[in-house]
Every structure is written in C-alpha cells, then in structure tokens.
Write an enzyme that holds these catalytic residues in place. Structure first.
Site, PDB file in Angstrom:
ATOM      1  CD  GLU A   1      -5.225  30.236 -21.965  1.00  0.00           C
ATOM      2  OE1 GLU A   1      -4.940  30.679 -23.094  1.00  0.00           O
ATOM      3  OE2 GLU A   1      -6.031  29.307 -21.780  1.00  0.00           O
TER       4      GLU A   1
ATOM      5  CG  ASP B   1      -1.806  26.096 -20.411  1.00  0.00           C
ATOM      6  OD1 ASP B   1      -2.982  26.279 -20.780  1.00  0.00           O
ATOM      7  OD2 ASP B   1      -0.826  26.180 -21.187  1.00  0.00           O
TER       8      ASP B   1
ATOM      9  CE  LYS C   1      -8.846  27.159 -23.083  1.00  0.00           C
ATOM     10  NZ  LYS C   1      -7.374  27.274 -22.893  1.00  0.00           N
TER      11      LYS C   1
ATOM     12  CG  ASP D   1      -1.201  31.469 -26.553  1.00  0.00           C
ATOM     13  OD1 ASP D   1      -0.801  30.506 -27.241  1.00  0.00           O
ATOM     14  OD2 ASP D   1      -1.810  31.313 -25.478  1.00  0.00           O
TER      15      ASP D   1
HETATM   16  P1  ADP Z   1      -2.681  24.910 -26.784  1.00  0.00           P
HETATM   17  O1  ADP Z   1      -2.361  26.103 -25.968  1.00  0.00           O
HETATM   18  O2  ADP Z   1      -3.534  25.207 -27.968  1.00  0.00           O
HETATM   19  O3  ADP Z   1      -3.225  23.785 -25.997  1.00  0.00           O
HETATM   20  P2  ADP Z   1       0.211  24.428 -27.158  1.00  0.00           P
HETATM   21  O4  ADP Z   1       0.694  25.733 -26.744  1.00  0.00           O
HETATM   22  O5  ADP Z   1       0.625  23.260 -26.366  1.00  0.00           O
HETATM   23  O6  ADP Z   1      -1.329  24.361 -27.442  1.00  0.00           O
HETATM   24  O7  ADP Z   1       0.713  24.210 -28.677  1.00  0.00           O
HETATM   25  C1  ADP Z   1       0.551  23.020 -29.309  1.00  0.00           C
HETATM   26  C2  ADP Z   1       1.052  23.127 -30.707  1.00  0.00           C
HETATM   27  O8  ADP Z   1       2.426  23.500 -30.689  1.00  0.00           O
HETATM   28  C3  ADP Z   1       0.949  21.830 -31.460  1.00  0.00           C
HETATM   29  O9  ADP Z   1       0.389  22.049 -32.729  1.00  0.00           O
HETATM   30  C4  ADP Z   1       2.399  21.384 -31.561  1.00  0.00           C
HETATM   31  O10 ADP Z   1       2.644  20.625 -32.736  1.00  0.00           O
HETATM   32  C5  ADP Z   1       3.113  22.707 -31.640  1.00  0.00           C
HETATM   33  N1  ADP Z   1       4.526  22.618 -31.291  1.00  0.00           N
HETATM   34  C6  ADP Z   1       5.057  22.143 -30.149  1.00  0.00           C
HETATM   35  N2  ADP Z   1       6.404  22.186 -30.215  1.00  0.00           N
HETATM   36  C7  ADP Z   1       6.718  22.707 -31.429  1.00  0.00           C
HETATM   37  C8  ADP Z   1       7.949  22.998 -32.107  1.00  0.00           C
HETATM   38  N3  ADP Z   1       9.135  22.759 -31.539  1.00  0.00           N
HETATM   39  N4  ADP Z   1       7.880  23.529 -33.346  1.00  0.00           N
HETATM   40  C9  ADP Z   1       6.691  23.770 -33.931  1.00  0.00           C
HETATM   41  N5  ADP Z   1       5.514  23.509 -33.359  1.00  0.00           N
HETATM   42  C10 ADP Z   1       5.530  22.978 -32.113  1.00  0.00           C
HETATM   43 MG    MG Z   2      -2.220  27.513 -24.695  1.00  0.00          MG
END
Ligand code: ADP
Ligand code: MG
Length: 628
Positions: A168, A8, A69, A190
């Site tokens: 995704e 991912d 991205k 998402d």
């Molecule tokens: P992307 O798909 O955009 O790369 P992710 O799905 O990894 O991102 O999401 C990242 C975001 O999720 C970040 O802003 C992070 O702070 C938030 N995040 C991760 N764990 C938690 C949590 N337990 N509670 C709230 N926000 C979270």
């Molecule tokens: Mg993502």
C-alpha cells in the site's frame, strides 16, 4: 486488450481505479460512490456487499462481516483475540486455519474478501463497458507471505487474474509520482478506518525499499466515531434515562450519524446531529428525538487520547529506520482519517513539514495500484519505470543443530531466486525434511516456520555424497516457492508457501528487535552448536572410513571405533569440554587410521576421502547440510 485495474482492498473501504489517458482515475461503483465499504452481509439466500451491507450491520450483527482483512491468511492461534472483538463468529478451521461461521456455513476469509472484489470489478466493468479480468491488489507493507498469498487467492476466487500484489505505501508513493523524483526518503502516514500504519520508504532508481513499518492495528476512524456515539448516548441517557446503545436500530443510526458528523467537522467548525424519532419513551410510549450540536473543539476533546496515540508509531518508525524527522524528504497522507484537521496538525508537528496533500488520501493507494497495473501492461504514457519491492525478512532453511542457513537475505529486491546445494549428514540417509524459515535470528526455533516438506527416496549413499539442490523462488508478489531435488536420483519435492502460517506486523517488529538484542547470546549458542555439529560430521566420516578401509588391521579399527563412540556420547551430552576433547581424540585417531590404511595399500594411493565435506558446513535438520 481490456484494461488492468488497481484495487485497494481496505480493512474498512475498498477503491478501484484505472489508467485513463495516462492518468489514474477512480471508477465509481453502482451506487455512484468512489469508495465501497469492505462489508459483506448474508441475508437468507441474498448477499449484500458494500454500503447496503454496512447500513444493516447493527441489525444483523451475526451475519454482517467487516474488517475481514484482519483474518486473511492468518492462523487461528494468531487471531483468537481479534476474533473476540467482532460480533460475528470466527473460529478455528481445518489445519489451524480461520473460518467465519455465518448461518451455519463456514467461510474462509478469502471467500468473503472475494465478494468485495467481485462487486468492485463487476461495477467497474459495467462503467468501463468491458469485462475486467487483470488486477493489481494492494496489501499493507507488513503483510507476510501467507497474507499476500491469501489476498491473491481472494482475487482468484473472484475469477480475477491477479497480476501483482503490491505494498500500500508503495502504491501511495506511485500515485504521487514520487518514483520520478530521484532519491527520496518518504514517510507514508496511513490512518484508515480501523488501522494505523506508518511506513518509511526509500525511493531511488525505481526501487521502493521499505525501511521500517510501525503502527497500531487498533486505531482508526471507527474509534473516533465511537467517541461521538458514546457522547451522544451519554447525553441522551442523562436527559431521558435510556441507553440508546441497547436498541440495535437506534445504535445503527447513532453510528451513521456520528461518522457523518466527524466527516463534516473536517471542513466545518461545528455540525448539528439530528435524529428524529430515535426511540420511544419506555413509559409514556411517546417518540423521543435526538438533537445536538458538536463543535470541532469538543470533538478534539473527546478524541484527545486517540490523537495522542498516533505519535508513538511515527517515532518508532523513525527510530527503526535510524532516521531523524529532518531526514524525511516527503510526508504523504493516506487513509480517510487523515482528513481530520487535528491529525494533520500532529503530523506536521512530528515531522516539521507540511504533508503533501495533492492526492485524495482515501484514493491514493488505489490510484497507485492502477499506475502499477499500467506499468505491467506497458502503458506508453508511463515511460519505462521499473518497480521493485523488497523482502521484509530473511528467508532460509533449518540445518543441522537447529540453525538457519539463510537463502534470501532481508531487503533483497523481488523477484529473486537462489539455489544452494546441500547434502546429507548420515550414511544411507533416505530423506531430508526441509523447514522453511523467515526471520533474522540464527537459530531456527527463534524464527517463524513458514512450512515444512520432505524429500524422500534418496538412494543409499555415504553421508555427504547426495547433491540436494534447494531453490527458493520468490515472485514479484513476494510469494515463495521452495523446491528440493536430489540430483543423482532426480527425486523432487516442493512447497508453495500458502495459508499455513503468518507473522503479523508486531511479530515482524518484535523479531527484528529481538534479533538485535540477542545477537551476542545467539553468537555463543551458534558456536556451541557448530562445535557439536563438527564433531558429529567427523564421526560420520570416521564410520564411512571404517567401512571403506575394510583391509585395515582389527586393532586400528577398534581404536577408531572407540573414538567415534566417545564422540557420539559427547554429542549427546552437549557438554562443551567433553565435545572438545572428543573432537581432538577423534581427529588424531582418524589421522593415524588413514595413514596406516594408506601405508597398507600403496596400490590404492588415491583412495582418500570421497566425502568432500568441509568441517564448518551447516547440516540441515540433523541430517542435511550444504555441500561444497
Ligand atoms: P481503510 O484503509 O481502513 O479501509 P479508509 O482509508 O477508507 O479506510 O478510511 C476510512 C475512514 O476514513 C473511515 O473511518 C471514515 O469515516 C474516515 N473518513 C473518510 N472521510 C473523512 C473525512 N473527510 N474526515 C474524517 N474522516 C474521514
Ligand atoms: Mg487503506
């Protein structure tokens, strides 16, 4: 055989997973973390990737690249606004492409993403004890051809063999094992670090059809963090009359502390933010400390408007898929930010159903990509699932009069291949230009041009004689290859739709919406163009007859020539009534000319019409048309 992995490649974070004993599992990175920030920093000769790069972002803003991205596979004129939002330099590169300038060096977004992929795979190879080469990479459902192609190229730049690029939301559905459940309508919600995507999928018989996508390209966890940063800095300023955001060191610590607090509030109802020695009092030079308690209620108050913004895209996705909330069988949560309790509450409220939360939201996409990798490698634990994705928009070529001849309709399952025979519209036409289009509108100009190429060196022949075979071949990754071949000469030309142009999600949505709205106006315009084209091809036929029936009387030739000339002028005038009368006159003249010519040469009874054109055929780009 070394294992294939699923990746991912996220806007904010990336995750890598592999099949272990029939189940997908996340592989931790060298730092022991399950997710790796998609951040690359350049420091002298050194390249930092992941958490270590992220931790120095505020101190090294010009050379710390994040959210790359957003730029991959896109054209400069599409991302100008986006470029202005980031602290590093994004500019126009060769051929209207996008380049990121770091320490005087120009980098393509693919190169930067390749660094993230390289780290993920290197760390995972070390953990698995074997060198990984084969990967499946995920992309958002709305990614177009060039964004997919560029993502694949990032993999190639990282030395990987990209088996497949998949959506995704499709990957997330796979992680939940939904493909085994039979026909289902699934809403994938998402909310990541910087982007929000809603996708409605219809699953059945291994087919994952994207019914609609919507979202907000600037809504994610970082916005929630920013609210906490602003609150902390504001409180601190009230107390000490000093804005912490002006000090890069302090700002970096604030951002980190804010995210940590936000994450803690997903499980606790309050948290303490403590940043000792955050700065010095500018006058007394004594150290200042920051300490604050943040409750979940206060956090929800600070982010109330962000929370409201997730509603509209969900409603839009439902409307576009022509579904009501009650018709959704399953809601799955993806993206780290869906762990925020208020977000979950809103989803439940919008759909009226408890979301399925059996898979970690920040891992679901990578886990599903690993399942897909397992399927491709024939993992026996997975049985015989066959997976298909579909094309989001219709693909076609431009034909005479600026119209589109569709080749592969929207929602066709990929891979798909389609061949059509076209021909020329002019006598002795030496070449044709093929304009490859994506979109739902009947006129070429209203769609997105993915690329153009020329097929030249067609031997001299009357209009309608050459057989130009055009093939659209879209592979399992949704990447398009177009070839054109003139059959008598064997001349061939082709194009692989690469980083030339793209459509972003809002473009796709807009084009689909506009197509619906403009259907009636388009139909009228199309009719008009068809009339003009019909007259023009009749004119070309008439000229061919004048050449072929050299024995006809001078008078007959003169009359036909005059009617053809009038037709030519009528076509140029674009005046409907003139076109109609010229069409009538030319048809009559041609008929009587042919009758006279046939009577004149009984011996050559079979000389009629070598041009096997139907009047209503399309003609490509004023000089190109489908043959019978
Ligand atoms: P992307 O798909 O955009 O790369 P992710 O799905 O990894 O991102 O999401 C990242 C975001 O999720 C970040 O802003 C992070 O702070 C938030 N995040 C991760 N764990 C938690 C949590 N337990 N509670 C709230 N926000 C979270
Ligand atoms: Mg993502």
């Amino acid at each position: 055989m070394p294992k294939a992995v699923g990746i991912d490649l996220g806007t904010t974070n990336s995750v890598i997973a592999v099949m272990e004993g029939g189940r997908p599992e996340v592989i931790v990175n060298a730092e022991g973390a399950r997710t790796t920030p998609s951040v690359v920093a350049y420091k002298g000769d050194e390249r930092l990737v992941g958490q270590i790069a992220r931790r120095q972002a505020a101190l090294n803003p010009k050379a710390t690249l994040f959210e790359v991205k957003r730029f991959i596979g896109r054209r400069w004129d599409e991302v100008k606004e986006e470029a202005a939002r980031v602290p590093f330099v994004v500019k126009e590169g060769p051929g209207g492409s996008v380049r990121i300038e770091v320490n005087g060096q120009d980098l393509a977004p693919e190169q930067v993403s390749a660094e993230v992929l390289r780290k993920l795979v290197q760390d995972a190879s070390a953990k698995l004890g074997e060198k990984i080469r084969d990967v499946v990479i995920t992309v958002p459902a709305y990614f177009d051809n060039s964004q997919r192609e560029a993502t694949k190229q990032a993999g190639e730049i990282a030395g990987l063999n990209v088996l497949r690029v998949i959506n995704e939301p499709t990957a997330a559905a796979l992680a939940y094992g939904l493909e085994r459940k039979g026909n289902e309508t699934v809403l994938v919600f998402d909310l990541g670090g910087g982007t929000f995507d809603v996708t409605i999928l219809e699953l059945g018989d291994g087919v994952f059809e994207v019914k609609s996508t919507s979202g907000d390209t600037h809504l994610g966890g970082a916005d929630f963090d920013q609210r906490i940063v602003a609150w902390l800095a504001g409180e601190f300023q009230k107390e000490h009359n000093f804005d912490l955001r002006k000090d890069p060191q302090a700002l970096q610590r604030l951002i980190e502390a804010a995210e940590k607090a936000k994450i803690e509030l997903s499980n606790a109802s309050e948290t303490t933010i403590s940043l000792p020695f955050i700065t010095f009092d500018p006058e007394t030079r004594t150290p200042l400390h920051l300490e604050r308690t943040l409750t979940r209620a206060k956090f929800e108050e600070l982010t109330a408007d962000l929370l409201r913004r997730v509603r509209q895209p969900v409603e839009q996705a439902l409307a576009d898929a022509k579904l009501s909330a009650s018709q959704i069988d399953e809601v799955i949560l993806v993206g780290g930010s869906t762990r925020i309790p208020a977000v979950k509450r809103i989803v439940k409220d919008l759909i009226g159903k408890d979301p399925n939360e059996s898979v970690n939201p920040d891992e679901a996409v990578a886990l599903g990509a690993a399942v897909q990798a397992g399927i491709i490698q024939g993992d026996s634990n997975l049985g015989d699932i066959v997976l298909v994705d579909v094309t989001p928009l219709t693909l076609g070529v431009e034909v005479k009069g600026g119209m589109v001849a569709p080749m592969i309709p929207r929602n066709t399952t990929v891979p798909a291949k389609k061949t059509e025979i076209y021909t020329t519209a002019e006598n002795n036409q030496p070449g044709v230009e093929i304009n490859v289009l994506q979109g739902e509108r009947p006129m070429a100009a209203d769609n997105k041009s993915l690329g153009r190429f020329k097929l030249e060196g067609i031997p001299p022949m009357p209009a309608g004689r050459p057989q130009i075979e055009v093939t659209f071949d879209i592979d399992a990754n949704g990447i398009l290859h177009v070839t054109a071949k003139e059959k008598t000469s064997g001349k061939e030309a082709s194009i692989r739709i690469e980083n030339t142009t793209t459509l972003d999600k809002s473009d796709v949505e807009r084009m689909v919406r506009e197509a619906e709205q403009n259907a009636e106006a388009d139909r009228k315009r199309r009719e008009k163009v068809e009339k003009r084209n019909n007259l023009d091809s009749l004119r070309v036929q008439a000229l061919a007859q004048l050449d072929e029936q050299a024995g006809a009387s001078e008078e007959a030739k003169q009359k036909l020539k005059a009617a053809a000339d009038e037709a030519e002028e009528a076509v140029r005038s674009d005046d409907d009534s003139r076109i109609e009368s010229a069409q009538k006159r030319l048809e009559e003249e041609l008929r009587s000319f042919m009758t006279a010519a046939q009577q004149g040469s009984q011996a050559q009874a079979s000389a009629a019409g070598p041009q096997a054109q139907k009047q209503d055929d399309d003609v490509i780009d004023a000089d190109f048309k489908p043959a019978d």
